[in-house]
Scaffold this motif. Structure first.
Motif, PDB file in Angstrom:
ATOM      1  N   ALA A   1     -29.121   6.683 -30.256  1.00 57.99           N
ATOM      2  CA  ALA A   1     -30.152   6.101 -31.114  1.00 57.99           C
ATOM      3  C   ALA A   1     -29.872   6.420 -32.568  1.00 57.99           C
ATOM      4  N   THR A   2     -29.850   5.375 -33.382  1.00 60.50           N
ATOM      5  CA  THR A   2     -29.769   5.533 -34.828  1.00 60.50           C
ATOM      6  C   THR A   2     -31.164   5.303 -35.390  1.00 60.50           C
ATOM      7  N   LYS A   3     -31.259   5.239 -36.704  1.00 63.15           N
ATOM      8  CA  LYS A   3     -32.560   5.019 -37.326  1.00 63.15           C
ATOM      9  C   LYS A   3     -33.118   3.632 -36.998  1.00 63.15           C
ATOM     10  N   THR A   4     -32.245   2.661 -36.757  1.00 60.68           N
ATOM     11  CA  THR A   4     -32.696   1.280 -36.552  1.00 60.68           C
ATOM     12  C   THR A   4     -32.336   0.698 -35.200  1.00 60.68           C
ATOM     13  N   GLN A   5     -31.523   1.383 -34.393  1.00 63.95           N
ATOM     14  CA  GLN A   5     -30.997   0.771 -33.180  1.00 63.95           C
ATOM     15  C   GLN A   5     -30.958   1.770 -32.033  1.00 63.95           C
ATOM     16  N   VAL A   6     -31.137   1.260 -30.799  1.00 65.47           N
ATOM     17  CA  VAL A   6     -31.020   2.071 -29.591  1.00 65.47           C
ATOM     18  C   VAL A   6     -29.989   1.407 -28.689  1.00 65.47           C
ATOM     19  N   MET A   7     -28.908   2.134 -28.380  1.00 67.50           N
ATOM     20  CA  MET A   7     -27.872   1.634 -27.478  1.00 67.50           C
ATOM     21  C   MET A   7     -27.955   2.413 -26.183  1.00 67.50           C
ATOM     22  N   LEU A   8     -27.993   1.695 -25.065  1.00 67.45           N
ATOM     23  CA  LEU A   8     -28.065   2.310 -23.742  1.00 67.45           C
ATOM     24  C   LEU A   8     -26.720   2.113 -23.059  1.00 67.45           C
ATOM     25  N   ARG A   9     -26.113   3.233 -22.635  1.00 66.32           N
ATOM     26  CA  ARG A   9     -24.780   3.192 -22.037  1.00 66.32           C
ATOM     27  C   ARG A   9     -24.792   3.845 -20.670  1.00 66.32           C
ATOM     28  N   SER A  10     -23.991   3.309 -19.779  1.00 69.91           N
ATOM     29  CA  SER A  10     -23.810   3.910 -18.466  1.00 69.91           C
ATOM     30  C   SER A  10     -22.921   5.136 -18.620  1.00 69.91           C
ATOM     31  N   THR A  11     -23.115   6.122 -17.769  1.00 78.94           N
ATOM     32  CA  THR A  11     -22.275   7.319 -17.818  1.00 78.94           C
ATOM     33  C   THR A  11     -20.939   7.090 -17.118  1.00 78.94           C
ATOM     34  N   ILE A  12     -20.846   5.987 -16.352  1.00 80.67           N
ATOM     35  CA  ILE A  12     -19.613   5.645 -15.648  1.00 80.67           C
ATOM     36  C   ILE A  12     -19.210   4.242 -16.072  1.00 80.67           C
ATOM     37  N   ALA A  13     -17.961   4.059 -16.433  1.00 83.28           N
ATOM     38  CA  ALA A  13     -17.484   2.740 -16.863  1.00 83.28           C
ATOM     39  C   ALA A  13     -17.407   1.787 -15.675  1.00 83.28           C
ATOM     40  N   ASP A  14     -17.651   0.489 -15.938  1.00 78.62           N
ATOM     41  CA  ASP A  14     -17.539  -0.512 -14.877  1.00 78.62           C
ATOM     42  C   ASP A  14     -16.074  -0.892 -14.674  1.00 78.62           C
ATOM     43  N   ALA A  15     -15.812  -1.931 -13.890  1.00 81.45           N
ATOM     44  CA  ALA A  15     -14.438  -2.317 -13.555  1.00 81.45           C
ATOM     45  C   ALA A  15     -13.625  -2.686 -14.792  1.00 81.45           C
ATOM     46  N   SER A  16     -14.291  -3.229 -15.821  1.00 85.33           N
ATOM     47  CA  SER A  16     -13.572  -3.612 -17.038  1.00 85.33           C
ATOM     48  C   SER A  16     -13.495  -2.473 -18.059  1.00 85.33           C
ATOM     49  N   GLY A  17     -14.041  -1.308 -17.716  1.00 84.36           N
ATOM     50  CA  GLY A  17     -13.993  -0.161 -18.617  1.00 84.36           C
ATOM     51  C   GLY A  17     -15.127  -0.119 -19.619  1.00 84.36           C
ATOM     52  N   GLU A  18     -16.113  -0.991 -19.461  1.00 82.20           N
ATOM     53  CA  GLU A  18     -17.241  -1.079 -20.402  1.00 82.20           C
ATOM     54  C   GLU A  18     -18.381  -0.164 -19.953  1.00 82.20           C
ATOM     55  N   THR A  19     -19.016   0.506 -20.907  1.00 82.90           N
ATOM     56  CA  THR A  19     -20.162   1.361 -20.592  1.00 82.90           C
ATOM     57  C   THR A  19     -21.453   0.865 -21.225  1.00 82.90           C
ATOM     58  N   LEU A  20     -21.385  -0.030 -22.201  1.00 81.17           N
ATOM     59  CA  LEU A  20     -22.577  -0.505 -22.904  1.00 81.17           C
ATOM     60  C   LEU A  20     -23.417  -1.374 -21.983  1.00 81.17           C
ATOM     61  N   LEU A  21     -24.683  -0.991 -21.782  1.00 81.02           N
ATOM     62  CA  LEU A  21     -25.606  -1.760 -20.956  1.00 81.02           C
ATOM     63  C   LEU A  21     -26.489  -2.670 -21.806  1.00 81.02           C
TER      64      LEU A  21
ATOM     65  N   GLY B   1     -41.132   7.976 -26.773  1.00 84.33           N
ATOM     66  CA  GLY B   1     -42.470   7.441 -26.527  1.00 84.33           C
ATOM     67  C   GLY B   1     -42.492   5.935 -26.339  1.00 84.33           C
ATOM     68  N   ASN B   2     -41.332   5.308 -26.212  1.00 86.63           N
ATOM     69  CA  ASN B   2     -41.234   3.859 -26.021  1.00 86.63           C
ATOM     70  C   ASN B   2     -40.359   3.569 -24.805  1.00 86.63           C
ATOM     71  N   LEU B   3     -40.389   2.326 -24.320  1.00 84.33           N
ATOM     72  CA  LEU B   3     -39.604   1.910 -23.169  1.00 84.33           C
ATOM     73  C   LEU B   3     -38.609   0.838 -23.586  1.00 84.33           C
ATOM     74  N   TYR B   4     -37.360   0.966 -23.104  1.00 84.96           N
ATOM     75  CA  TYR B   4     -36.298   0.019 -23.417  1.00 84.96           C
ATOM     76  C   TYR B   4     -35.696  -0.470 -22.109  1.00 84.96           C
ATOM     77  N   SER B   5     -35.380  -1.773 -22.021  1.00 88.33           N
ATOM     78  CA  SER B   5     -34.889  -2.349 -20.772  1.00 88.33           C
ATOM     79  C   SER B   5     -33.368  -2.263 -20.668  1.00 88.33           C
ATOM     80  N   VAL B   6     -32.898  -2.199 -19.416  1.00 88.52           N
ATOM     81  CA  VAL B   6     -31.479  -2.272 -19.097  1.00 88.52           C
ATOM     82  C   VAL B   6     -31.322  -3.320 -17.993  1.00 88.52           C
ATOM     83  N   PRO B   7     -30.136  -3.932 -17.841  1.00 85.05           N
ATOM     84  CA  PRO B   7     -29.962  -4.982 -16.835  1.00 85.05           C
ATOM     85  C   PRO B   7     -30.114  -4.447 -15.411  1.00 85.05           C
ATOM     86  N   ALA B   8     -30.961  -5.100 -14.622  1.00 84.37           N
ATOM     87  CA  ALA B   8     -31.230  -4.655 -13.257  1.00 84.37           C
ATOM     88  C   ALA B   8     -29.998  -4.729 -12.378  1.00 84.37           C
TER      89      ALA B   8
END
Length: 198
Positions: free
Chosen positions: A83-103, A63-70
């Motif tokens: 999502a944990t009780k205190t935090q929301v982590m948004l991850r890409s389903t495909i890793a970028d060139a450096s292997g990172e998925t965290l957005l 019921g809330n909106l969270y931003s990701v880098p355009a």
């Protein structure tokens, strides 16, 4: 009530359990000895969901909106939410060139209807001042204008006249039974029509 419970517990612990047929008190003592101490760091419980990214680079969750880098996502792309009780982590389903998925990582909003936005995530979105509708660093070039032939009028009147001209185009007419034959289906009526029998 407490006294009745206190007198009932020893009686119950002396009985055999109906499932495993062991004395309840003996089984409880053995189970307690097998328990280990709790770990110093608590077990992290996280919900995991897939959600699409909106045109405004916001992802809906709970019921809330969270931003990701355009600059790292595109509209309607699926991202994974952890999502944990205190935090929301948004991850890409495909890793970028450096292997990172965290957005992005945001604090979890309390209640509903909140927008948790990091302003830097909107860098690269169209501002609405021009006709630009894409994200990223490449600005699309405008299409070259075609010159209208002389005498062609522009505007709503010409659009209506063009539409009226399109309605005068002759199209082929055929009975609906032709489509039934093409698709191999039978007509809904059981009586043959006079055209089909003759």
């Amino acid at each position: 009530m407490d006294a009745a419970f206190t007198t009932w517990v020893p009686q119950r612990r002396a009985q055999a359990h109906r499932t495993h047929q062991q004395i309840i008190g003996e089984r409880a003592a053995r189970d307690h000895m097998a328990l280990k101490p709790l770990p110093e760091t608590p077990y992290l419980v996280a919900e995991r969901h897939l959600r699409p990214v909106g045109k405004d680079c916001l992802v809906a969750f709970g019921g809330n909106l969270y931003s990701v880098p355009a600059r790292k996502v595109r509209p309607r792309q699926l991202v994974e939410i952890r999502a944990t009780k205190t935090q929301v982590m948004l991850r890409s389903t495909i890793a970028d060139a450096s292997g990172e998925t965290l957005l992005a990582t945001h604090p979890r909003a309390i209640g509903r209807g909140a927008r948790v936005v990091e302003e830097a995530h909107w860098d690269g979105l169209p501002t609405g001042k021009g006709r630009r509708t894409t994200t990223g660093d490449v600005v699309p070039r405008p299409c070259p204008r075609r010159e209208r032939p002389l005498g062609e009028e522009a505007g709503p009147l010409q659009a209506l006249l063009n539409r009226a001209a399109a309605t005068r185009i002759e199209v082929g007419r055929r009975p609906l039974s032709v489509y039934d034959e093409l698709t191999g289906t039978r007509p809904f009526t059981t009586r043959p029509s006079t055209r089909e029998t003759s």
